[in-house]
Design a protein around this motif. Structure first.
Motif, PDB file in Angstrom:
ATOM      1  N   ALA A 142       0.852  -1.198   0.000  1.00  0.00           N
ATOM      2  CA  ALA A 142       0.000   0.000   0.000  1.00  0.00           C
ATOM      3  C   ALA A 142       0.879   1.237   0.000  1.00  0.00           C
ATOM      4  CB  ALA A 142      -0.918   0.007   1.232  1.00  0.00           C
ATOM      5  N   ALA A 143       0.270   2.356  -0.368  1.00  0.00           N
ATOM      6  CA  ALA A 143       0.976   3.633  -0.284  1.00  0.00           C
ATOM      7  C   ALA A 143       1.356   3.913   1.165  1.00  0.00           C
ATOM      8  CB  ALA A 143       0.088   4.750  -0.820  1.00  0.00           C
ATOM      9  N   GLY A 144       2.379   4.726   1.373  1.00  0.00           N
ATOM     10  CA  GLY A 144       2.831   5.074   2.716  1.00  0.00           C
ATOM     11  C   GLY A 144       1.708   5.651   3.562  1.00  0.00           C
ATOM     12  N   THR A 145       1.775   5.422   4.881  1.00  0.00           N
ATOM     13  CA  THR A 145       0.708   5.867   5.783  1.00  0.00           C
ATOM     14  C   THR A 145       0.448   7.365   5.658  1.00  0.00           C
ATOM     15  OG1 THR A 145       2.359   6.108   7.543  1.00  0.00           O
ATOM     16  CG2 THR A 145       1.129   4.042   7.465  1.00  0.00           C
ATOM     17  N   ILE A 146       1.483   8.135   5.474  1.00  0.00           N
ATOM     18  CA  ILE A 146       1.357   9.596   5.440  1.00  0.00           C
ATOM     19  C   ILE A 146       0.771  10.085   4.120  1.00  0.00           C
ATOM     20  CG2 ILE A 146       3.613  10.187   4.466  1.00  0.00           C
ATOM     21  CD1 ILE A 146       2.328  11.815   7.640  1.00  0.00           C
ATOM     22  N   PHE A 201       0.084  -3.664   4.098  1.00  0.00           N
ATOM     23  CA  PHE A 201       1.340  -3.129   4.626  1.00  0.00           C
ATOM     24  C   PHE A 201       1.725  -1.864   3.861  1.00  0.00           C
ATOM     25  CE2 PHE A 201       1.471  -7.501   5.995  1.00  0.00           C
ATOM     26  CZ  PHE A 201       2.127  -7.457   7.222  1.00  0.00           C
ATOM     27  N   PRO A 202       1.471  -0.681   4.430  1.00  0.00           N
ATOM     28  CA  PRO A 202       1.929   0.553   3.788  1.00  0.00           C
ATOM     29  C   PRO A 202       3.443   0.520   3.602  1.00  0.00           C
ATOM     30  CG  PRO A 202       0.326   1.051   5.477  1.00  0.00           C
ATOM     31  CD  PRO A 202       0.663  -0.403   5.622  1.00  0.00           C
ATOM     32  N   LEU A 203       3.869   1.132   2.545  1.00  0.00           N
ATOM     33  CA  LEU A 203       5.274   1.079   2.148  1.00  0.00           C
ATOM     34  C   LEU A 203       6.219   1.524   3.264  1.00  0.00           C
ATOM     35  CD1 LEU A 203       6.444   1.988  -1.355  1.00  0.00           C
ATOM     36  CD2 LEU A 203       7.600   3.143   0.510  1.00  0.00           C
ATOM     37  N   ASP A 204       5.832   2.536   4.055  1.00  0.00           N
ATOM     38  CA  ASP A 204       6.743   3.047   5.081  1.00  0.00           C
ATOM     39  C   ASP A 204       6.792   2.181   6.333  1.00  0.00           C
ATOM     40  OD1 ASP A 204       4.175   3.739   5.749  1.00  0.00           O
ATOM     41  OD2 ASP A 204       4.558   5.858   6.097  1.00  0.00           O
ATOM     42  N   THR A 205       5.989   1.111   6.396  1.00  0.00           N
ATOM     43  CA  THR A 205       6.107   0.170   7.514  1.00  0.00           C
ATOM     44  C   THR A 205       7.038  -0.990   7.176  1.00  0.00           C
ATOM     45  OG1 THR A 205       4.214  -1.206   6.816  1.00  0.00           O
ATOM     46  CG2 THR A 205       3.737   0.691   8.251  1.00  0.00           C
ATOM     47  N   LEU A 206       7.558  -1.010   5.955  1.00  0.00           N
ATOM     48  CA  LEU A 206       8.364  -2.139   5.508  1.00  0.00           C
ATOM     49  C   LEU A 206       9.830  -1.814   5.266  1.00  0.00           C
ATOM     50  CD1 LEU A 206       5.909  -3.944   3.035  1.00  0.00           C
ATOM     51  CD2 LEU A 206       6.511  -4.609   5.362  1.00  0.00           C
ATOM     52  N   TYR A 207      10.147  -0.591   4.909  1.00  0.00           N
ATOM     53  CA  TYR A 207      11.535  -0.246   4.580  1.00  0.00           C
ATOM     54  C   TYR A 207      12.273   0.301   5.808  1.00  0.00           C
ATOM     55  CZ  TYR A 207      10.932  -1.026  -0.419  1.00  0.00           C
ATOM     56  OH  TYR A 207      10.742  -1.603  -1.652  1.00  0.00           O
ATOM     57  N   PRO A 208      13.625   0.296   5.803  1.00  0.00           N
ATOM     58  CA  PRO A 208      14.400   0.811   6.941  1.00  0.00           C
ATOM     59  C   PRO A 208      14.179   2.307   7.174  1.00  0.00           C
ATOM     60  CG  PRO A 208      15.791  -0.484   5.464  1.00  0.00           C
ATOM     61  CD  PRO A 208      14.492  -0.272   4.755  1.00  0.00           C
ATOM     62  N   PHE A 209      14.445   2.744   8.413  1.00  0.00           N
ATOM     63  CA  PHE A 209      14.209   4.134   8.828  1.00  0.00           C
ATOM     64  C   PHE A 209      14.911   5.134   7.915  1.00  0.00           C
ATOM     65  CE2 PHE A 209      15.067   8.018  11.119  1.00  0.00           C
ATOM     66  CZ  PHE A 209      13.884   8.271  11.795  1.00  0.00           C
ATOM     67  N   HIS A 210      16.183   4.884   7.614  1.00  0.00           N
ATOM     68  CA  HIS A 210      16.936   5.888   6.856  1.00  0.00           C
ATOM     69  C   HIS A 210      16.383   6.083   5.449  1.00  0.00           C
ATOM     70  CE1 HIS A 210      18.960   2.166   5.512  1.00  0.00           C
ATOM     71  NE2 HIS A 210      19.345   2.856   4.448  1.00  0.00           N
ATOM     72  N   GLU A 215      12.787   9.618   2.093  1.00  0.00           N
ATOM     73  CA  GLU A 215      11.714   9.729   1.098  1.00  0.00           C
ATOM     74  C   GLU A 215      10.589  10.649   1.563  1.00  0.00           C
ATOM     75  OE1 GLU A 215       9.775   9.014  -2.461  1.00  0.00           O
ATOM     76  OE2 GLU A 215      11.777   8.322  -1.891  1.00  0.00           O
ATOM     77  N   PHE A 216      10.255  10.603   2.855  1.00  0.00           N
ATOM     78  CA  PHE A 216       9.040  11.267   3.320  1.00  0.00           C
ATOM     79  C   PHE A 216       9.267  12.574   4.082  1.00  0.00           C
ATOM     80  CE2 PHE A 216       7.598   6.863   2.740  1.00  0.00           C
ATOM     81  CZ  PHE A 216       6.485   7.089   1.964  1.00  0.00           C
ATOM     82  N   ILE A 217      10.440  12.771   4.683  1.00  0.00           N
ATOM     83  CA  ILE A 217      10.670  14.029   5.402  1.00  0.00           C
ATOM     84  C   ILE A 217      11.295  15.039   4.452  1.00  0.00           C
ATOM     85  CG2 ILE A 217      11.957  15.145   7.273  1.00  0.00           C
ATOM     86  CD1 ILE A 217      11.706  12.626   8.882  1.00  0.00           C
ATOM     87  N   TRP A 232       7.540  19.311  12.408  1.00  0.00           N
ATOM     88  CA  TRP A 232       7.431  18.571  13.661  1.00  0.00           C
ATOM     89  C   TRP A 232       6.530  17.345  13.498  1.00  0.00           C
ATOM     90  CZ3 TRP A 232       3.292  17.090  16.621  1.00  0.00           C
ATOM     91  CH2 TRP A 232       3.601  16.496  17.851  1.00  0.00           C
ATOM     92  N   TYR A 233       5.397  17.538  12.809  1.00  0.00           N
ATOM     93  CA  TYR A 233       4.450  16.443  12.624  1.00  0.00           C
ATOM     94  C   TYR A 233       5.090  15.301  11.836  1.00  0.00           C
ATOM     95  CZ  TYR A 233       0.387  13.763  11.126  1.00  0.00           C
ATOM     96  OH  TYR A 233      -0.486  12.732  10.887  1.00  0.00           O
ATOM     97  N   MET A 234       5.809  15.629  10.760  1.00  0.00           N
ATOM     98  CA  MET A 234       6.435  14.600   9.940  1.00  0.00           C
ATOM     99  C   MET A 234       7.497  13.832  10.730  1.00  0.00           C
ATOM    100  SD  MET A 234       5.063  14.607   6.911  1.00  0.00           S
ATOM    101  CE  MET A 234       6.228  13.937   5.741  1.00  0.00           C
ATOM    102  N   LYS A 235       8.293  14.581  11.512  1.00  0.00           N
ATOM    103  CA  LYS A 235       9.334  13.933  12.304  1.00  0.00           C
ATOM    104  C   LYS A 235       8.721  13.021  13.369  1.00  0.00           C
ATOM    105  CE  LYS A 235      13.342  14.839  15.233  1.00  0.00           C
ATOM    106  NZ  LYS A 235      14.170  15.864  15.903  1.00  0.00           N
ATOM    107  N   ASN A 236       7.682  13.526  14.037  1.00  0.00           N
ATOM    108  CA  ASN A 236       7.015  12.715  15.068  1.00  0.00           C
ATOM    109  C   ASN A 236       6.361  11.480  14.453  1.00  0.00           C
ATOM    110  OD1 ASN A 236       5.787  12.446  17.910  1.00  0.00           O
ATOM    111  ND2 ASN A 236       3.999  12.339  16.564  1.00  0.00           N
TER     112      ASN A 236
END
Length: 625
Positions: A142-146, A201-210, A215-217, A232-236
């Motif tokens: 799925a597309a990323g949660t955000i 499974f949204p894409l951002d729940t599957l790939y590593p943090f870095h 990609e998203f911040i 702040w919202y994106m980082k949190n």
């Protein structure tokens, strides 16, 4: 004083609301969780590893897929932990293969497909699994949660598609949810009436943090108050997504709930059967569901000695030729029977919605699903006893409770004699010459004579398969795979793939109609790449004959029913298999060609017999399931 008390209550309530608002917001944003569970921003681990860990702990051996970037981490992680990833040429085939593994192994079949069109391509196969009561886990990207709902690539509402089809649906929102959600889904798939479950499974729940943060911040967030809030919202959001992600969690299987008949129900069934003079058992696919081994059920049935009609996955449970298995004249037998045991068989279109049952018969109905147990009982039939429970375990209990009982021999013998008469008539029809090409009945009898004793038969078609259902004899329990109540065309390639992986040393045959072969003939490429050699027989009569048989006399036109005598054998060659063409000129060499195909398959090459067949008046109808 009362008014002061009222004011105090109102003010207190208002204060609670004022305080509750921020508390609720903080909870929703995951701030409380983050205070106690840190985010490891340096870790290279990813959510796909969590999925693979749970699947391995549950004994999952295969994941079927058509690859997509949304799900790549799951596939890579599964490969690393020793789960075999098998990629197909269509998402429906991946789900059909998982369905076959579920049926033959007694565990959960797993398929993983990408977002959007990957999941919409899987819908028919999931519905088929639902109606066939197969425990299956569908994993979807799925597309990323955000980004969901904001026009991301292949972003659609998957939940609305799968909630009507699945026992359980979930969308992962944080990585810490993965392990408990997958464990829960696998238990639900097997509990009660088995069926499919779905996890998005949204894409951002599957790939590593870095990678996800990159990609998203945004590198340069908007300036000002709004820009600071967004940053702040994106980082949190990112920190909450990964908070506590890699803490140790239990990945072991959860208990599976299987409904069982009560002692009182079993006793009532024993009493009814013991008094019956002409009992009949109609076995459906539920009879071979886990946990009762099929061999135990076979022994129980043979101990009872009651004539049995087998449908769906129960075909073959009594072996190739049993004195208590009746294959013909079911309607007539039901008219005579004084007791009918519906052992997982449903009173839907396959039993005339219950109209074929005699009102004079005692009826014991057993089914895990209450809605199927009582289907149409308000119209055409009434159960004497209705048991919502597992079929296999009840049959074993019946046999134990009826030790010393054996069905009066003249009853199964008379039904078997009628069987023999009908079989002789069918064999006589097989020797008739058709106007052109080969007689399909003769071809099927020859296939039945030559297929190995360990053969698994997969059927996918209409008219040709309808004939095969009366002629081919499954050699043992779980040696027959058909679509089930949904009657889906296109199951052949996927079912055969799953069957060959479960039974690598067995012959696996697909009996195709020429129309249905078009859905999955491309999987000969999959058979070749994954070294899963099977044998396919295409009954090529250049048409959708099952439809044409009724459409032409009723409506006077063959429109849309005609096909061509296509070179399906050449298609198999092109995908790396070996194709053979059989026509009337090969009638005397049929056995030699079939044996040659069997030899090729033993040597590792998938083979296809393109059999040109003529029309017959053998109209027993489509395969009963």
């Amino acid at each position: 004083m009362e008014s002061l008390g009222l004011v105090g209550t109102v003010l207190g309530g208002f204060l609670c609301l004022v305080l509750a608002g921020p508390v609720l917001v903080a909870y929703k944003l995951g701030l409380f969780y983050q205070w106690f569970h840190k985010t490891d921003t340096q870790s290279t681990r990813h959510g796909g590893e969590s999925v693979a860990e749970v699947l391995r702990a549950h004994g999952i051996k295969y994941v079927f897929t058509l690859v997509g970037g949304h799900i790549s981490p799951i596939l890579v992680a599964c490969e690393k932990v020793g789960i075999r990833v098998v990629d197909t040429r269509h998402e429906a085939t991946a789900v059909f293969a998982a369905d076959a593994v579920a049926r033959l192994s007694g565990s959960v079949g797993v398929a993983a497909v990408t977002a959007g069109p990957g999941l919409t391509n899987a819908v028919t196969a999931v519905k088929n699994a639902q109606m066939a009561e197969s425990p299956l886990l569908l994993i979807g990207g799925a597309a990323g949660t955000i980004l969901q709902g904001r026009g991301a690539l292949q972003d659609i509402d998957h939940m609305s598609l799968f909630k009507p089809l699945c026992k359980f649906c979930a969308s992962i929102r944080t990585i810490r949810e993965i392990v408990p959600t997958v464990r829960n889904a696998l238990a639900i798939a097997q509990s009660g009436t088995p069926g499919p479950v779905f996890i998005e499974f949204p894409l951002d729940t599957l790939y590593p943090f870095h990678l996800v943060s990159k990609e998203f911040i945004p590198k340069s967030p908007p300036k000002g108050l709004m820009g600071n809030l967004i940053a702040w919202y994106m980082k949190n959001h990112m920190l909450n997504l990964y908070a506590g992600a890699w803490e140790p969690r239990d990945v072991s299987p959860l208990p599976v709930h299987i409904p069982l008949a009560t002692d009182d129900q079993v006793q009532k069934c024993i009493e009814l059967v013991s008094r019956a003079k002409k009992p009949v058992i109609l076995l459906g696919s539920q009879a071979v569901l886990a946990p009762t081994p099929a061999e135990e059920i076979r022994k129980a049935l043979e101990g009872l000695g009651i004539p049995c009609f087998l449908g769906g996955m129960s075909r073959g449970i009594l072996g190739k030729d049993s004195p208590i298995q009746i294959r013909q004249n079911r309607r007539d037998a039901l008219k005579e029977a004084d007791l009918v045991l519906l052992a997982g068989t449903v009173c839907d279109f396959r039993l005339g919605y219950g109209r074929v049952l005699s009102r004079h018969s005692k009826i014991i109905a057993v089914n895990r699903d209450k809605s199927q147990l009582l289907k149409n009982s308000d119209l055409f039939w009434k159960p004497t006893i209705a048991v919502q429970g597992d079929v296999g375990s009840l049959l074993v209990q019946l046999s134990k409770g009826l030790k010393g009982y054996h069905c009066p021999q003249e009853w199964p013998q008379s039904l078997k004699a009628q069987d023999a008469t009908k079989e002789a008539a069918n064999r006589a029809k097989a020797e008739e010459k058709t106007e052109q090409h080969l007689n399909p009945l003769k071809v099927l009898y020859r296939v039945d004579e030559l297929m190995a004793e360990d053969a698994v038969i997969v059927v996918d078609g209409g008219d040709f398969v309808g004939s095969a259902a009366y002629i081919l004899r499954p050699r043992g329990p779980l040696h027959w795979l058909d679509p089930g109540a949904f009657g889906t065309l296109g199951v052949g390639g996927g079912f055969a793939l799953g069957a060959k992986l479960c039974r690598p040393d067995s012959e696996v045959w697909i009996i195709y109609g020429d129309g249905s072969s078009g859905y999955s003939i491309a999987e000969f490429d999959t058979f070749t790449r994954h070294k899963t050699p099977i044998i396919a027989v295409v009954g090529n009569d250049a048409g959708w004959t099952q439809i044409s048989r009724e459409q032409v006399p009723m409506l006077g036109s063959n429109v849309a029913c005609g096909l061509a005598f296509t070179d399906y054998h050449t298609v198999a060659d092109g995908y790396g298999g070996k194709g053979y063409l059989m026509g009337r000129e090969d009638e005397e060499k049929m056995s030699d060609i079939i044996r040659k195909a069997q030899k090729e398959t033993r040597e590792g090459k998938a083979t296809l017999l393109n059999v040109l067949i003529g029309k017959t008046n053998f109209r027993e109808g489509s395969v009963s399931v």
